[in-house]
Write a protein that holds these residues in place. Sequence first.
Motif, PDB file in Angstrom:
ATOM      1  N   ILE A  26      42.894  45.791  41.078  1.00 25.58           N
ATOM      2  CA  ILE A  26      43.876  44.801  41.504  1.00 25.58           C
ATOM      3  C   ILE A  26      43.583  43.474  40.808  1.00 25.58           C
ATOM      4  CG2 ILE A  26      44.833  43.524  43.469  1.00 25.58           C
ATOM      5  CD1 ILE A  26      43.933  45.817  45.272  1.00 25.58           C
ATOM      6  N   GLY A  27      44.609  42.866  40.220  1.00 23.30           N
ATOM      7  CA  GLY A  27      44.472  41.548  39.619  1.00 23.30           C
ATOM      8  C   GLY A  27      43.875  41.532  38.233  1.00 23.30           C
ATOM      9  N   LEU A  28      43.591  42.692  37.653  1.00 22.32           N
ATOM     10  CA  LEU A  28      42.952  42.721  36.333  1.00 22.32           C
ATOM     11  C   LEU A  28      43.924  42.306  35.225  1.00 22.32           C
ATOM     12  CD1 LEU A  28      40.761  45.929  36.609  1.00 22.32           C
ATOM     13  CD2 LEU A  28      40.136  43.557  36.997  1.00 22.32           C
ATOM     14  N   GLU A  29      45.215  42.495  35.469  1.00 20.90           N
ATOM     15  CA  GLU A  29      46.203  42.068  34.476  1.00 20.90           C
ATOM     16  C   GLU A  29      46.171  40.551  34.318  1.00 20.90           C
ATOM     17  OE1 GLU A  29      51.039  42.303  33.684  1.00 20.90           O
ATOM     18  OE2 GLU A  29      50.113  43.532  35.253  1.00 20.90           O
ATOM     19  N   THR A  30      46.018  39.836  35.444  1.00 21.69           N
ATOM     20  CA  THR A  30      45.907  38.374  35.385  1.00 21.69           C
ATOM     21  C   THR A  30      44.651  37.955  34.643  1.00 21.69           C
ATOM     22  OG1 THR A  30      47.044  38.227  37.526  1.00 21.69           O
ATOM     23  CG2 THR A  30      45.857  36.281  36.779  1.00 21.69           C
ATOM     24  N   LEU A  31      43.555  38.675  34.866  1.00 24.29           N
ATOM     25  CA  LEU A  31      42.308  38.380  34.164  1.00 24.29           C
ATOM     26  C   LEU A  31      42.475  38.565  32.660  1.00 24.29           C
ATOM     27  CD1 LEU A  31      39.313  37.683  34.101  1.00 24.29           C
ATOM     28  CD2 LEU A  31      38.807  40.087  34.570  1.00 24.29           C
ATOM     29  N   SER A  54      48.941  37.771  50.288  1.00 25.97           N
ATOM     30  CA  SER A  54      49.467  37.938  48.930  1.00 25.97           C
ATOM     31  C   SER A  54      49.575  36.591  48.225  1.00 25.97           C
ATOM     32  CB  SER A  54      50.848  38.606  48.974  1.00 25.97           C
ATOM     33  OG  SER A  54      51.752  37.814  49.705  1.00 25.97           O
ATOM     34  N   ARG A  55      49.070  36.558  47.024  1.00 24.20           N
ATOM     35  CA  ARG A  55      49.158  35.368  46.186  1.00 24.20           C
ATOM     36  C   ARG A  55      50.007  35.690  44.958  1.00 24.20           C
ATOM     37  NH1 ARG A  55      44.941  31.512  47.223  1.00 24.20           N
ATOM     38  NH2 ARG A  55      43.612  32.211  48.923  1.00 24.20           N
ATOM     39  N   SER A  56      50.535  34.661  44.371  1.00 27.86           N
ATOM     40  CA  SER A  56      51.363  34.856  43.183  1.00 27.86           C
ATOM     41  C   SER A  56      50.521  35.442  42.054  1.00 27.86           C
ATOM     42  CB  SER A  56      51.979  33.521  42.744  1.00 27.86           C
ATOM     43  OG  SER A  56      52.655  33.677  41.516  1.00 27.86           O
ATOM     44  N   SER A  57      51.051  36.472  41.411  1.00 26.20           N
ATOM     45  CA  SER A  57      50.335  37.089  40.280  1.00 26.20           C
ATOM     46  C   SER A  57      50.670  36.398  38.963  1.00 26.20           C
ATOM     47  CB  SER A  57      50.704  38.582  40.186  1.00 26.20           C
ATOM     48  OG  SER A  57      52.104  38.731  40.009  1.00 26.20           O
ATOM     49  N   ASP A  58      51.493  35.327  39.048  1.00 24.00           N
ATOM     50  CA  ASP A  58      51.830  34.595  37.831  1.00 24.00           C
ATOM     51  C   ASP A  58      50.575  33.961  37.246  1.00 24.00           C
ATOM     52  OD1 ASP A  58      54.430  35.282  38.248  1.00 24.00           O
ATOM     53  OD2 ASP A  58      54.966  33.403  39.251  1.00 24.00           O
ATOM     54  N   PHE A  59      50.536  33.928  35.927  1.00 24.81           N
ATOM     55  CA  PHE A  59      49.368  33.386  35.251  1.00 24.81           C
ATOM     56  C   PHE A  59      49.550  31.898  34.993  1.00 24.81           C
ATOM     57  CE2 PHE A  59      47.581  32.297  31.005  1.00 24.81           C
ATOM     58  CZ  PHE A  59      46.261  32.226  31.412  1.00 24.81           C
ATOM     59  N   HIS A  60      48.547  31.119  35.381  1.00 24.28           N
ATOM     60  CA  HIS A  60      48.544  29.681  35.144  1.00 24.28           C
ATOM     61  C   HIS A  60      47.248  29.317  34.415  1.00 24.28           C
ATOM     62  CE1 HIS A  60      52.016  29.278  37.777  1.00 24.28           C
ATOM     63  NE2 HIS A  60      51.365  29.999  38.683  1.00 24.28           N
ATOM     64  N   PRO A  61      47.337  28.918  33.150  1.00 20.93           N
ATOM     65  CA  PRO A  61      46.119  28.663  32.362  1.00 20.93           C
ATOM     66  C   PRO A  61      45.195  27.620  32.971  1.00 20.93           C
ATOM     67  CG  PRO A  61      48.075  28.700  30.957  1.00 20.93           C
ATOM     68  CD  PRO A  61      48.561  28.722  32.366  1.00 20.93           C
ATOM     69  N   GLU A  62      45.766  26.691  33.746  1.00 22.76           N
ATOM     70  CA  GLU A  62      44.927  25.634  34.309  1.00 22.76           C
ATOM     71  C   GLU A  62      44.109  26.099  35.505  1.00 22.76           C
ATOM     72  OE1 GLU A  62      48.904  25.559  36.349  1.00 22.76           O
ATOM     73  OE2 GLU A  62      48.166  25.733  34.291  1.00 22.76           O
ATOM     74  N   ASP A  63      44.375  27.312  36.013  1.00 18.93           N
ATOM     75  CA  ASP A  63      43.622  27.825  37.158  1.00 18.93           C
ATOM     76  C   ASP A  63      42.154  28.004  36.800  1.00 18.93           C
ATOM     77  OD1 ASP A  63      45.912  27.842  38.603  1.00 18.93           O
ATOM     78  OD2 ASP A  63      46.254  30.005  38.471  1.00 18.93           O
ATOM     79  N   LYS A  64      41.284  27.670  37.733  1.00 18.16           N
ATOM     80  CA  LYS A  64      39.852  27.841  37.546  1.00 18.16           C
ATOM     81  C   LYS A  64      39.304  29.040  38.319  1.00 18.16           C
ATOM     82  CE  LYS A  64      39.377  24.316  34.858  1.00 18.16           C
ATOM     83  NZ  LYS A  64      39.056  24.502  33.426  1.00 18.16           N
ATOM     84  N   GLU A  65      40.169  29.771  39.015  1.00 24.01           N
ATOM     85  CA  GLU A  65      39.734  30.961  39.728  1.00 24.01           C
ATOM     86  C   GLU A  65      40.884  31.962  39.820  1.00 24.01           C
ATOM     87  OE1 GLU A  65      38.723  30.388  43.847  1.00 24.01           O
ATOM     88  OE2 GLU A  65      40.175  28.786  44.095  1.00 24.01           O
ATOM     89  N   ILE A  66      40.532  33.246  39.855  1.00 21.34           N
ATOM     90  CA  ILE A  66      41.514  34.304  40.026  1.00 21.34           C
ATOM     91  C   ILE A  66      40.989  35.273  41.079  1.00 21.34           C
ATOM     92  CG2 ILE A  66      42.418  34.138  37.682  1.00 21.34           C
ATOM     93  CD1 ILE A  66      40.743  36.515  36.923  1.00 21.34           C
ATOM     94  N   TRP A  67      41.878  36.100  41.611  1.00 15.98           N
ATOM     95  CA  TRP A  67      41.546  37.003  42.713  1.00 15.98           C
ATOM     96  C   TRP A  67      41.751  38.446  42.266  1.00 15.98           C
ATOM     97  CZ3 TRP A  67      40.175  34.701  47.467  1.00 15.98           C
ATOM     98  CH2 TRP A  67      40.326  33.309  47.501  1.00 15.98           C
ATOM     99  N   ILE A  68      40.703  39.257  42.394  1.00 11.12           N
ATOM    100  CA  ILE A  68      40.780  40.632  41.908  1.00 11.12           C
ATOM    101  C   ILE A  68      40.035  41.580  42.853  1.00 11.12           C
ATOM    102  CG2 ILE A  68      40.775  39.798  39.514  1.00 11.12           C
ATOM    103  CD1 ILE A  68      37.942  41.137  39.317  1.00 11.12           C
TER     104      ILE A  68
END
Length: 439
Positions: free
Chosen positions: A352-357, A332-346
Amino acid sequence: MNLNIKETLQRTLIVQIEILNTTKKGVYENKINEFKELVLSSGTKIIKTIEGKQDKPVSSTFVKKGKTLEIRNIVEELKIDLVIFNHNLTPSQERNLESIFKARVLDRTGLILDIFALRARSYVGKLQVELAQLTHLSTRLVRGWSHLERQRGGIGLRGGPGEKQLEVDRRLINQRIKTINKRLGKVHKQKNLNRYSRKKNKNIIVALVGYTNSGKTTLFNILTGNDQFVADQPFATLDSVTRRNKSFDLNSVLFSDTVGFISELPTQLIESFKATLDELKSADLLLHVVDISDPDFLFKFEEVNILLEELNLSHIPQLRVNNKIDKIDFKSRSSDFHPEDKEIWISAKENIGLETLNKYMDHYVNKRVFVGWISLQSAVGKIRAYLYSIGCVLEEKSCTSSGLVQLHIRIEKNKLKKLLLKKSVALKDYENLIIEEAV
């Protein structure tokens, strides 16, 4: 020129040769597994796999004499119809091997072209595939007409130019290539107009790229509410499709689903799919979809980036989207959004994870686009006219007491700043964006 492997060629022998000192560690295993997937997706039945190692390719037959005789004996014993090499063979190598094996020989490029021909559904896609096939075939005509290599003659032809059948076919192929290029040229112009219209309407184009069978179309369908064909096979998507985002908050975003990449993509495909690649060139953001459940995902991720660099697309901002986390032991990874991130997990399939996207997309849009009121001095008429010409003015108000014209606009921030610099105007208080004549 579809070889129609699925209907006519069933019993297949595949050949993979490791060229020493040229293959990266861990890449060879990926190549043989990927090769088998490609062969199976063409509809053939793999009877046997031949592997080997050698220092360098042999100019006449690619493989050494001993390996050539070994393959010939297996072809005779198992009654093989088709021998497919996971390498690009020269026309002379194909002819020599067919003469030895007494069976059809196909290289990696020919296999990929045939799979593309099976997948093509649209008019443009079929034209692009035919162009690539004809370009590939034009250097391999001698094999098909070796029994007719003599001067033509007879009544009505006596004393004429005496062309060989080979030369007639080559001329017909060249004429067909010219016809296809003209038709694709018209399509290319139309697509350019469509892209101009999208940009004029202040739409942000997000292109989904990635290795073939990474889940791009599944994600595309979810983001757009579309119903494009999805299958667990290489090159299930061949035709580029652009649709509007189904989310109301991001209604200015257009998603473009593109053909999947593959290592050692034939140059004929790159040239023939110019219209498809232009969709990537006009993109504001690339979503690089990665099948994180694939043991070779790092190799494939690097291969796509290499191709993007070769196509001069590496300058476009990119977000790595690690897909198919439902297939791995995902911590499990944090679902918090960080604009500086260069990758997301879905997981597009499991939602799963589409809200972060979506949060990332919302941040990207807001970062690039200014929506609000600006004030112009009435003397800056050219700026006002230009803003209207590109269709970004939503509303206008006049203020007679101050002599300013107020415009409610939607425009890319970078574009507005460049425009102001070019027109010799200055910015004051970016929040209110008051535009005056430069001193």
